[in-house]
Design a protein around this motif. Structure first.
Motif, PDB file in Angstrom:
ATOM      1  N   UNK A 165       7.176  -3.940 -22.792  1.00  0.00           N
ATOM      2  CA  UNK A 165       7.690  -3.510 -24.096  1.00  0.00           C
ATOM      3  C   UNK A 165       7.591  -1.999 -24.241  1.00  0.00           C
ATOM      4  N   UNK A 166       6.423  -1.449 -23.902  1.00  0.00           N
ATOM      5  CA  UNK A 166       6.225   0.002 -24.029  1.00  0.00           C
ATOM      6  C   UNK A 166       7.160   0.753 -23.094  1.00  0.00           C
ATOM      7  N   UNK A 167       7.263   0.278 -21.846  1.00  0.00           N
ATOM      8  CA  UNK A 167       8.130   0.940 -20.873  1.00  0.00           C
ATOM      9  C   UNK A 167       9.590   0.834 -21.296  1.00  0.00           C
ATOM     10  N   UNK A 168       9.988  -0.353 -21.775  1.00  0.00           N
ATOM     11  CA  UNK A 168      11.362  -0.537 -22.224  1.00  0.00           C
ATOM     12  C   UNK A 168      11.718   0.387 -23.365  1.00  0.00           C
ATOM     13  N   UNK A 169      10.795   0.539 -24.322  1.00  0.00           N
ATOM     14  CA  UNK A 169      11.047   1.426 -25.450  1.00  0.00           C
ATOM     15  C   UNK A 169      11.090   2.888 -25.012  1.00  0.00           C
ATOM     16  N   UNK A 170      10.155   3.272 -24.124  1.00  0.00           N
ATOM     17  CA  UNK A 170      10.070   4.669 -23.684  1.00  0.00           C
ATOM     18  C   UNK A 170      11.301   5.097 -22.899  1.00  0.00           C
ATOM     19  N   UNK A 171      11.876   4.165 -22.143  1.00  0.00           N
ATOM     20  CA  UNK A 171      13.057   4.496 -21.337  1.00  0.00           C
ATOM     21  C   UNK A 171      14.345   4.129 -22.071  1.00  0.00           C
ATOM     22  N   UNK A 210      29.589   6.629 -18.854  1.00  0.00           N
ATOM     23  CA  UNK A 210      29.515   6.005 -17.529  1.00  0.00           C
ATOM     24  C   UNK A 210      28.747   6.889 -16.555  1.00  0.00           C
ATOM     25  N   UNK A 211      28.999   8.197 -16.612  1.00  0.00           N
ATOM     26  CA  UNK A 211      28.282   9.120 -15.745  1.00  0.00           C
ATOM     27  C   UNK A 211      26.787   9.107 -16.023  1.00  0.00           C
ATOM     28  N   UNK A 212      26.421   9.045 -17.296  1.00  0.00           N
ATOM     29  CA  UNK A 212      25.000   8.974 -17.658  1.00  0.00           C
ATOM     30  C   UNK A 212      24.386   7.678 -17.146  1.00  0.00           C
ATOM     31  N   UNK A 213      25.107   6.570 -17.315  1.00  0.00           N
ATOM     32  CA  UNK A 213      24.589   5.269 -16.887  1.00  0.00           C
ATOM     33  C   UNK A 213      24.393   5.221 -15.380  1.00  0.00           C
ATOM     34  N   UNK A 214      25.349   5.744 -14.635  1.00  0.00           N
ATOM     35  CA  UNK A 214      25.222   5.762 -13.176  1.00  0.00           C
ATOM     36  C   UNK A 214      24.100   6.693 -12.727  1.00  0.00           C
ATOM     37  N   UNK A 215      23.981   7.830 -13.401  1.00  0.00           N
ATOM     38  CA  UNK A 215      22.897   8.734 -13.073  1.00  0.00           C
ATOM     39  C   UNK A 215      21.548   8.096 -13.324  1.00  0.00           C
ATOM     40  N   UNK A 216      21.444   7.341 -14.413  1.00  0.00           N
ATOM     41  CA  UNK A 216      20.205   6.646 -14.721  1.00  0.00           C
ATOM     42  C   UNK A 216      19.878   5.612 -13.650  1.00  0.00           C
ATOM     43  N   UNK A 217      20.877   4.865 -13.209  1.00  0.00           N
ATOM     44  CA  UNK A 217      20.645   3.849 -12.179  1.00  0.00           C
ATOM     45  C   UNK A 217      20.167   4.472 -10.868  1.00  0.00           C
ATOM     46  N   UNK A 218      20.754   5.589 -10.495  1.00  0.00           N
ATOM     47  CA  UNK A 218      20.324   6.263  -9.270  1.00  0.00           C
ATOM     48  C   UNK A 218      18.917   6.832  -9.425  1.00  0.00           C
ATOM     49  N   UNK A 219      18.637   7.396 -10.590  1.00  0.00           N
ATOM     50  CA  UNK A 219      17.298   7.930 -10.837  1.00  0.00           C
ATOM     51  C   UNK A 219      16.257   6.813 -10.809  1.00  0.00           C
ATOM     52  N   UNK A 220      16.623   5.663 -11.362  1.00  0.00           N
ATOM     53  CA  UNK A 220      15.694   4.529 -11.375  1.00  0.00           C
ATOM     54  C   UNK A 220      15.340   4.099  -9.955  1.00  0.00           C
ATOM     55  N   UNK A 221      16.326   4.169  -9.042  1.00  0.00           N
ATOM     56  CA  UNK A 221      16.062   3.821  -7.652  1.00  0.00           C
ATOM     57  C   UNK A 221      15.019   4.751  -7.035  1.00  0.00           C
ATOM     58  N   UNK A 245      15.148   3.501 -25.381  1.00  0.00           N
ATOM     59  CA  UNK A 245      15.572   4.141 -26.631  1.00  0.00           C
ATOM     60  C   UNK A 245      16.189   5.521 -26.407  1.00  0.00           C
ATOM     61  N   UNK A 246      15.581   6.406 -25.599  1.00  0.00           N
ATOM     62  CA  UNK A 246      16.249   7.691 -25.342  1.00  0.00           C
ATOM     63  C   UNK A 246      17.594   7.536 -24.643  1.00  0.00           C
ATOM     64  N   UNK A 247      17.673   6.600 -23.685  1.00  0.00           N
ATOM     65  CA  UNK A 247      18.940   6.380 -22.992  1.00  0.00           C
ATOM     66  C   UNK A 247      19.994   5.878 -23.976  1.00  0.00           C
ATOM     67  N   UNK A 248      19.603   4.917 -24.830  1.00  0.00           N
ATOM     68  CA  UNK A 248      20.539   4.395 -25.827  1.00  0.00           C
ATOM     69  C   UNK A 248      20.967   5.483 -26.795  1.00  0.00           C
ATOM     70  N   UNK A 249      20.024   6.335 -27.206  1.00  0.00           N
ATOM     71  CA  UNK A 249      20.356   7.416 -28.133  1.00  0.00           C
ATOM     72  C   UNK A 249      21.370   8.376 -27.513  1.00  0.00           C
ATOM     73  N   UNK A 250      21.205   8.667 -26.223  1.00  0.00           N
ATOM     74  CA  UNK A 250      22.135   9.571 -25.549  1.00  0.00           C
ATOM     75  C   UNK A 250      23.532   8.961 -25.482  1.00  0.00           C
ATOM     76  N   UNK A 251      23.618   7.689 -25.134  1.00  0.00           N
ATOM     77  CA  UNK A 251      24.931   7.043 -25.045  1.00  0.00           C
ATOM     78  C   UNK A 251      25.576   6.938 -26.419  1.00  0.00           C
ATOM     79  N   UNK A 252      24.792   6.601 -27.431  1.00  0.00           N
ATOM     80  CA  UNK A 252      25.334   6.522 -28.791  1.00  0.00           C
ATOM     81  C   UNK A 252      25.813   7.893 -29.264  1.00  0.00           C
TER      82      UNK A 252
END
Length: 427
Positions: A156-162, A186-197, A164-171
């Motif tokens: 829950x804490x990790x989900x909120x920490x990651x 889409x570019x932000x989402x793909x960048x996030x996926x690569x960073x997560x890896x 909410x900021x990602x959702x705020x940026x996309x919104x």
């Protein structure tokens, strides 16, 4: 087509797809239950010398139990989906937050967070039953209630920490980047996926499991030699304490680029012989050799781009909201971006369920190719015996329904994999 007619058409198409998809999945699950139960007492001839009747029955019972529980989950999930959409649940939540918070970013983030929280609470009883009843009954569960709760809090804490900021940026992009916001998002989402890896292996995974460097010198030397022979470089070889949570076994690669690492479950190393460990690792190396990971990422890029483009158009159509049970805020200037995201995420799986066999078939093809590569680098006999042990340890049925396999299985059933290995047919 008028907006009202388009709205009615979407409502009808959504309801029809939901009913047909649910009926299809119920039919497939029923086939699987009947087929596995029918063959419960007879070990297939190809496995009669290696799998005991007791183990075969356990796998059948485990499969049937999970499938029956899955029927309940499917029915409940469909009811919740209807509740969120056509029955007005999401609309009610949105309006309630609008009255409480007003419009703006705070309300949109609250809507996303409220949706996730309610959905997670609704799914919680099923997760608990799966872990502490079904997995416990068949001897797989090793997690304690305390550790389970600790994992939940961390998630829950990790989900909120990651999240909410990602959702705020996309919104923010949806409201500020113009008509092509979806391309930027889409570019932000793909960048996030690569960073997560990159960050998952070293920062996130260790929050839940302990990863110790592989200490056995003989195993480390063999594995290192195999990887060098296959032209694969990894940052490290690690053993994960999977036995803290489950008796299931596995091995996997994680990370991307310089952060790639090989991870063995401690249960896997305790169960397999040295040659079998090499064969399982060679199978995973086969996925890299055939560029399956890159192909998967390329497919993800393409599908997500199409999805964001479709969302970019649908988010401007009033019938998209009303057709799915939501009254959009088109007159007072309040944003609908969070509503559009949620409705899209709710509706898309209803329609894409019918093409899932295509992705399952592609995944099975990749598994055959990885098997063939493993045989070319190690012993086919070791790979076969390792797979049999893994099937037995994970209580995977040896007699799945063929139609169910075609629709769902990402990995070929044991009979097909071993027959392909024995025949020497190339992938």
């Amino acid at each position: 087509m008028s907006a009202s007619l388009a709205s009615l058409s979407l409502t009808g198409a959504f309801a029809l797809a939901l009913v047909l998809g649910l009926a299809l999945r119920f039919w497939l699950a029923s086939r699987q239950i009947r087929h596995v139960a029918r063959h419960r007492d007879t070990v297939p001839a190809a496995f009669a010398q290696t799998i005991t009747t007791q183990a075969h029955r356990k796998a059948a019972d485990y499969t049937v139990t999970k499938a029956r529980f899955g029927l309940l989950e499917m029915a409940f999930g469909a009811a919740v989906l209807l509740g969120w959409t056509l029955l007005g649940g999401l609309d009610w939540l949105n309006q309630a937050l609008m009255q409480w918070i007003g419009g703006g970013m705070a309300q949109q983030l609250a809507l996303l967070a409220g949706f996730v929280l309610i959905g997670s609470l609704l799914e919680l009883p099923f997760s608990l039953y799966q872990t502490f009843v079904i997995e416990e009954r068949f001897g797989f569960n090793k997690i304690t209630p305390k550790l389970w709760f600790s994992d939940l809090v961390k998630s829950v804490v990790l989900g909120a920490a990651i999240g909410l900021p990602l959702a705020a940026l996309i919104l923010w992009l949806m409201g500020a980047a113009g008509s092509l916001w979806w391309l930027w998002a889409w570019g932000v989402w793909m960048g996030f996926n690569l960073l997560a890896q990159l960050i998952y292996p070293t920062f996130i995974a260790p929050l839940f499991n302990k990863f110790q460097p592989l200490e056995d010198d003989a195993t480390r030397e063999r594995v290192t030699s195999l990887m060098q022979r296959c032209g694969f470089k990894a940052r490290g070889l690690f053993v994960m304490d999977g036995s803290r949570r489950s008796a299931h076994s596995n091995a996997y690669f994680t990370g991307f680029g310089a952060s790639k690492r090989v991870v063995f479950y401690d249960t896997l190393l305790a169960r397999l012989s040295p040659g079998e460990v090499d064969a399982v690792l060679a199978h995973e190396l086969g996925h890299f050799r055939h560029n399956h990971i890159r192909k998967m990422l390329a497919g993800l890029f393409a599908m997500s781009l199409a999805g964001f483009a479709l969302l970019g158009w649908l988010s401007t159509q009033s019938w998209f909201y009303t057709g799915l049970g939501v009254t959009p805020n088109l007159q007072d200037g309040a944003p609908n971006d969070a509503l559009a995201l949620l409705l899209f995420l709710l509706a898309v799986p209803v329609f894409t369920v019918f093409i899932s066999p295509l992705f399952a078939q592609l995944s099975r093809k990749h598994e055959f190719e990885a098997d063939a590569y493993a045989i070319s680098q190690t012993s086919g006999a070791d790979l076969s015996s390792a797979l049999l042990k893994l099937y037995e340890d994970n209580a995977s049925t040896l007699t799945p329904d063929p139609v169910f396999v075609k629709f769902y299985y990402s990995h070929p059933p044991a009979s097909e994999r071993l027959a392909r290995m024995a025949s020497g047919v190339p992938a």
